[in-house]
Design a protein around this motif. Structure first.
Motif, PDB file in Angstrom:
ATOM      1  N   THR A  81      -9.733   3.529  -6.570  1.00  0.00           N
ATOM      2  CA  THR A  81      -8.950   3.614  -5.879  1.00  0.00           C
ATOM      3  C   THR A  81      -8.736   2.506  -5.131  1.00  0.00           C
ATOM      4  OG1 THR A  81     -11.406   4.079  -4.952  1.00  0.00           O
ATOM      5  CG2 THR A  81     -11.038   6.181  -6.747  1.00  0.00           C
ATOM      6  N   SER A  82      -8.878   3.203  -3.488  1.00  0.00           N
ATOM      7  CA  SER A  82      -8.676   2.479  -2.306  1.00  0.00           C
ATOM      8  C   SER A  82      -9.844   1.445  -1.716  1.00  0.00           C
ATOM      9  CB  SER A  82      -7.654   2.539  -1.734  1.00  0.00           C
ATOM     10  OG  SER A  82      -8.605   3.640  -0.768  1.00  0.00           O
ATOM     11  N   TYR A  94      -5.759   7.060  -4.530  1.00  0.00           N
ATOM     12  CA  TYR A  94      -6.589   6.893  -3.422  1.00  0.00           C
ATOM     13  C   TYR A  94      -8.130   7.078  -3.022  1.00  0.00           C
ATOM     14  CZ  TYR A  94      -2.085   7.732  -1.255  1.00  0.00           C
ATOM     15  OH  TYR A  94      -0.744   7.429  -1.467  1.00  0.00           O
ATOM     16  N   ARG A  95      -8.459   8.135  -3.376  1.00  0.00           N
ATOM     17  CA  ARG A  95     -10.087   8.403  -3.909  1.00  0.00           C
ATOM     18  C   ARG A  95     -10.541   8.985  -4.883  1.00  0.00           C
ATOM     19  NH1 ARG A  95     -11.270  11.644   2.104  1.00  0.00           N
ATOM     20  NH2 ARG A  95      -9.456  12.550   0.802  1.00  0.00           N
ATOM     21  N   HIS A 111      -5.603   0.327  -2.982  1.00  0.00           N
ATOM     22  CA  HIS A 111      -5.779   1.496  -4.402  1.00  0.00           C
ATOM     23  C   HIS A 111      -4.379   1.138  -5.449  1.00  0.00           C
ATOM     24  CE1 HIS A 111      -2.390   2.660  -1.543  1.00  0.00           C
ATOM     25  NE2 HIS A 111      -1.617   2.671  -2.389  1.00  0.00           N
ATOM     26  N   GLY A 155      -6.301  -1.444  -8.686  1.00  0.00           N
ATOM     27  CA  GLY A 155      -6.851  -1.060  -7.782  1.00  0.00           C
ATOM     28  C   GLY A 155      -8.233  -1.291  -7.798  1.00  0.00           C
ATOM     29  N   ASP A 204       0.972  -0.439   0.259  1.00  0.00           N
ATOM     30  CA  ASP A 204      -0.345  -0.220   0.089  1.00  0.00           C
ATOM     31  C   ASP A 204       0.656   1.058  -0.380  1.00  0.00           C
ATOM     32  OD1 ASP A 204      -2.365  -1.253  -0.777  1.00  0.00           O
ATOM     33  OD2 ASP A 204      -2.518  -1.375   2.227  1.00  0.00           O
ATOM     34  N   TYR A 230      -4.042   4.532   2.834  1.00  0.00           N
ATOM     35  CA  TYR A 230      -5.327   3.722   2.523  1.00  0.00           C
ATOM     36  C   TYR A 230      -4.582   2.310   2.079  1.00  0.00           C
ATOM     37  CZ  TYR A 230      -6.618   8.684   1.594  1.00  0.00           C
ATOM     38  OH  TYR A 230      -7.619  10.135   2.128  1.00  0.00           O
TER      39      TYR A 230
END
Length: 339
Positions: free
Chosen positions: A175-176, A226-227, A192, A116, A71, A189
């Motif tokens: 994403t994660s 990540y997001r 991802h 991811g 990660d 996170y």
């Protein structure tokens, strides 16, 4: 210099020719170079870089791809030479896609270290990521962050999105799927996307010189994604990615009512005098972090997602077709909302 600031500068100078001095002291306009000619040079430079460089794949492969250890993995590039002469070149590890842009089909190489396990990323979303930008000439780092930052992937009005090559790479990753914190420390996170993209200059900064990088230079972005947040630019209830009706990745060419305002910036998409948001239905789900995702109806889509103390609230958009003619109510001038 942060990517966002670079892009603001790019928007300002991309329409202006570079000036130099004549012998008599007056300004002389230097025209932009031919994009096709530049692309041919860029592609050769990128493919040479891919053939002569490798990344620290052995470090990544020490653990399973979606292990906690990986990660925190960061991509590092190095030259295939000396003690590294037996390393596998990037050219044997990258994928590519064709990106049409300004009349040219560009070959965009990207390295998918890890796709991811979280959410797909749309071309119009806001992404939270760690990144580093460098030159293909000498790996000179011209931009980067220490902690994650947020960027809109689509340029709208005076706001700056990311460069097209970066946008087109990010949508190939996810994403994660979770995160954790310890003792109020930073967020960690998990699972991802991790990758890099090798961008021809026209899909990057083209004639805009960066600090330490000449203009017309291909660039590289490494990133941990990540997001993502789904954006609704006109706040009409329909996420922007859903207003790309022809699914060509260009929301600007979709104009249902022909009023020269693209649907994603038009709060009455069909021009029937009723707001689009009033011609939709809505749902809401609450789950805890780590719970299974809710199952949506076929005509139901995620509109927004928020998290507070481990509680996730997902608001959805339900697209209705009350007269059953195959045209959603919000795009059907013959169907008015129920009052």
């Amino acid at each position: 210099m942060k990517l966002r600031k670079i892009l603001v500068l790019l928007l300002i100078v991309s329409a202006v020719f570079t000036a130099c001095e004549k012998d008599d002291g007056g300004p002389e306009i230097t025209p932009l170079r031919d994009a096709t000619e530049v692309y041919e040079e860029d592609l050769e430079d990128i493919e040479t870089y891919l053939q002569t460089h490798f990344y620290n794949y052995e470090e990544f492969q020490e653990n399973s791809p979606y292990s906690l250890e990986n990660d925190a993995f960061r991509i590092v590039f190095d030259t295939i030479a000396g003690d590294n002469a037996d390393k596998t070149p990037l050219k044997d590890m990258v994928d590519f896609k064709i990106v049409p842009f300004d009349g040219i089909d560009y070959k965009l190489y990207y390295l998918k270290v890890r796709e991811g396990l979280g959410d797909v990323v749309h071309f119009s979303d806001q992404a939270t990521l760690f990144y580093e930008g460098s030159s293909t000439i000498d790996n000179y780092v011209f931009d980067g962050v220490v902690n994650e930052e947020q960027f809109n992937l689509l340029t709208v009005g005076s706001s700056s999105g990311v460069v097209p090559g970066f946008q087109q790479a990010l949508i190939e990753f996810k994403t994660s799927d979770s995160y954790s914190t310890e003792d109020d420390g930073p967020i960690s996170y998990h699972n991802h996307g991790i990758g890099a993209v090798f961008i021809p200059s026209k899909l990057g900064f083209f004639n805009s010189a960066l600090q330490g990088v000449p203009n017309y230079t291909p660039v590289i972005f490494k990133f941990n994604l990540y997001r993502r947040a789904i954006l609704d630019h006109d706040e009409d209830g329909i996420p922007t990615f859903m207003e790309d009706r022809d699914e060509n990745g260009d929301a600007y060419d979709d104009d249902t009512n022909g009023n020269f305002t693209p649907d994603f910036l038009d709060n009455d998409d069909d021009g029937d005098g009723y707001f689009t948001k009033d011609e939709l239905e809505y749902g809401e789900y609450t789950i805890m972090v780590g719970d299974p995702e809710p199952v949506f109806a076929e005509n139901e889509f995620e509109g927004s997602r928020t998290e507070n103390n481990g509680v996730i609230t997902i608001k959805t958009v339900i697209v209705t077709d009350r007269d059953g003619d195959g045209i959603p109510d919000y795009l059907d001038i013959d169907t008015i909302p129920e009052i």
